[in-house]
Design a protein around this motif. Sequence first.
Motif, PDB file in Angstrom:
ATOM      1  N   LEU A  89     -82.132-123.871 -37.628  1.00  0.00           N
ATOM      2  CA  LEU A  89     -80.232-124.319 -38.251  1.00  0.00           C
ATOM      3  C   LEU A  89     -79.826-125.959 -38.674  1.00  0.00           C
ATOM      4  N   HIS A  90     -79.326-125.857 -38.832  1.00  0.00           N
ATOM      5  CA  HIS A  90     -79.084-127.102 -39.966  1.00  0.00           C
ATOM      6  C   HIS A  90     -77.840-127.744 -39.071  1.00  0.00           C
ATOM      7  N   ASP A  91     -77.590-128.792 -39.218  1.00  0.00           N
ATOM      8  CA  ASP A  91     -76.826-129.812 -38.958  1.00  0.00           C
ATOM      9  C   ASP A  91     -75.896-130.036 -39.322  1.00  0.00           C
ATOM     10  N   VAL A 134     -83.240-128.324 -35.168  1.00  0.00           N
ATOM     11  CA  VAL A 134     -81.858-128.343 -36.071  1.00  0.00           C
ATOM     12  C   VAL A 134     -82.544-129.458 -37.162  1.00  0.00           C
ATOM     13  N   ASP A 135     -82.370-128.822 -38.131  1.00  0.00           N
ATOM     14  CA  ASP A 135     -82.210-129.482 -39.431  1.00  0.00           C
ATOM     15  C   ASP A 135     -81.635-130.325 -40.109  1.00  0.00           C
ATOM     16  N   ASP A 136     -82.025-131.889 -40.745  1.00  0.00           N
ATOM     17  CA  ASP A 136     -81.589-132.390 -41.571  1.00  0.00           C
ATOM     18  C   ASP A 136     -80.229-133.262 -40.755  1.00  0.00           C
ATOM     19  N   LEU A 137     -80.686-133.512 -39.964  1.00  0.00           N
ATOM     20  CA  LEU A 137     -80.085-134.545 -38.933  1.00  0.00           C
ATOM     21  C   LEU A 137     -80.054-136.119 -39.584  1.00  0.00           C
ATOM     22  N   ASN A 160     -89.902-135.528 -37.797  1.00  0.00           N
ATOM     23  CA  ASN A 160     -89.687-135.561 -38.912  1.00  0.00           C
ATOM     24  C   ASN A 160     -89.842-134.789 -40.177  1.00  0.00           C
ATOM     25  N   HIS A 161     -88.370-134.727 -41.107  1.00  0.00           N
ATOM     26  CA  HIS A 161     -87.920-134.459 -41.724  1.00  0.00           C
ATOM     27  C   HIS A 161     -88.627-134.965 -43.265  1.00  0.00           C
ATOM     28  N   THR A 162     -89.115-135.782 -42.913  1.00  0.00           N
ATOM     29  CA  THR A 162     -89.076-136.826 -43.765  1.00  0.00           C
ATOM     30  C   THR A 162     -88.260-137.704 -45.076  1.00  0.00           C
ATOM     31  N   SER A 186     -86.401-137.942 -48.345  1.00  0.00           N
ATOM     32  CA  SER A 186     -85.254-138.250 -48.950  1.00  0.00           C
ATOM     33  C   SER A 186     -85.140-136.718 -49.599  1.00  0.00           C
ATOM     34  N   HIS A 187     -86.081-136.084 -48.132  1.00  0.00           N
ATOM     35  CA  HIS A 187     -85.248-134.368 -48.160  1.00  0.00           C
ATOM     36  C   HIS A 187     -86.145-133.987 -49.321  1.00  0.00           C
ATOM     37  N   LYS A 188     -86.995-134.438 -50.262  1.00  0.00           N
ATOM     38  CA  LYS A 188     -88.078-133.897 -51.444  1.00  0.00           C
ATOM     39  C   LYS A 188     -88.773-132.828 -51.362  1.00  0.00           C
TER      40      LYS A 188
END
Length: 318
Positions: free
Chosen positions: A238-240, A35-38, A105-107, A109-111
């Motif tokens: 998936l995304h959060d 699940v991305d973007d927590l 880790n999804h970095t 600031s998501h750039k």
Amino acid sequence: MAALLNRVETFLFLAVLLTLSSPGFCQERTVAITVDDLPYAGSTQGQRVPPPTLDEARETNAKLLAALKRHRVPATGFVIQKTVEKLGGNEILERWIAAGNDLGNHTYSHKSANALDVASVKTEIEKGEIAFVPLMERAHKRQRFVRFPFNHTGDTKEKHDAIAEYLKERGYQLAACTIDNQDYVFNDAYLKAQALGDVQMAKRIKAAYLNYTDQQIDYYASLNKQVLGREPPQIMLLHDNKLNADAADEVLSIFESKGFKFVSLAQAQADPAYQTPDTFYTQFGWMWGYRWARQLNVRVDGSQEKEPPEWIPDYLSR
Ligand SMILES: [Zn+2]
């Protein structure tokens, strides 16, 4: 006599159980849920919708976590540190860990890595560790996964190789994913319908989303099988977001109905398919089936992959 029969029956029952659970009996389908973007994905529509509130994020994650628990899913959530700071604190991440899930880790600031030089990619990863690393350590978990925003893993050979080398040094494994269902497109439409109070439309969007998810699971499973000659453990992206909070039970049930067992990301990536040398450089965020096809020189026809139904983007642009 009755006692003897009982013993025979018990023996037969155990024998069948052992056969069914032995690994050679049949190829077991497995999938890791990521699940991305927590701690909250919100909308991709930028200024057109109000920024998410902490209450919204809490409610979304509570629903998601409850569904994951009901289906006994050991999920991995990928954290955007900047969103943690915006929403003000680690509370949601702590709930993910307390429920037995992993964080990655999804970095910061998501750039997109396409727009960054190698030094900036490193900074994005290091600043992305602020909340999730201590939480994982406290739970005695050492595995470190990174998933790049948009799955952009380095658009030139130089950048790609420098990033890969750096990840190795810092003890990271690149998180793969094999199934994508464009949940963010459906979620944007879902949020719009809800904001307008259009309950029927929201229902219709959710139904279309589940239908598309079902199709995409089959599409990618057969693509991966075509490329590798067997079905690897799948990794669902998936995304959060709100739509997944309301649809997670059904999404997980679709996997179950197709015979999938849920495994952790680490278990899935222990499969040799994920050790395929990563020598493919692209500016796009392709799923791993397409990457493996290029790396292994297998010709595949990506035009067979269907897009979400046209009325979804149409509704969004209205
Ligand atoms: Zn993301």
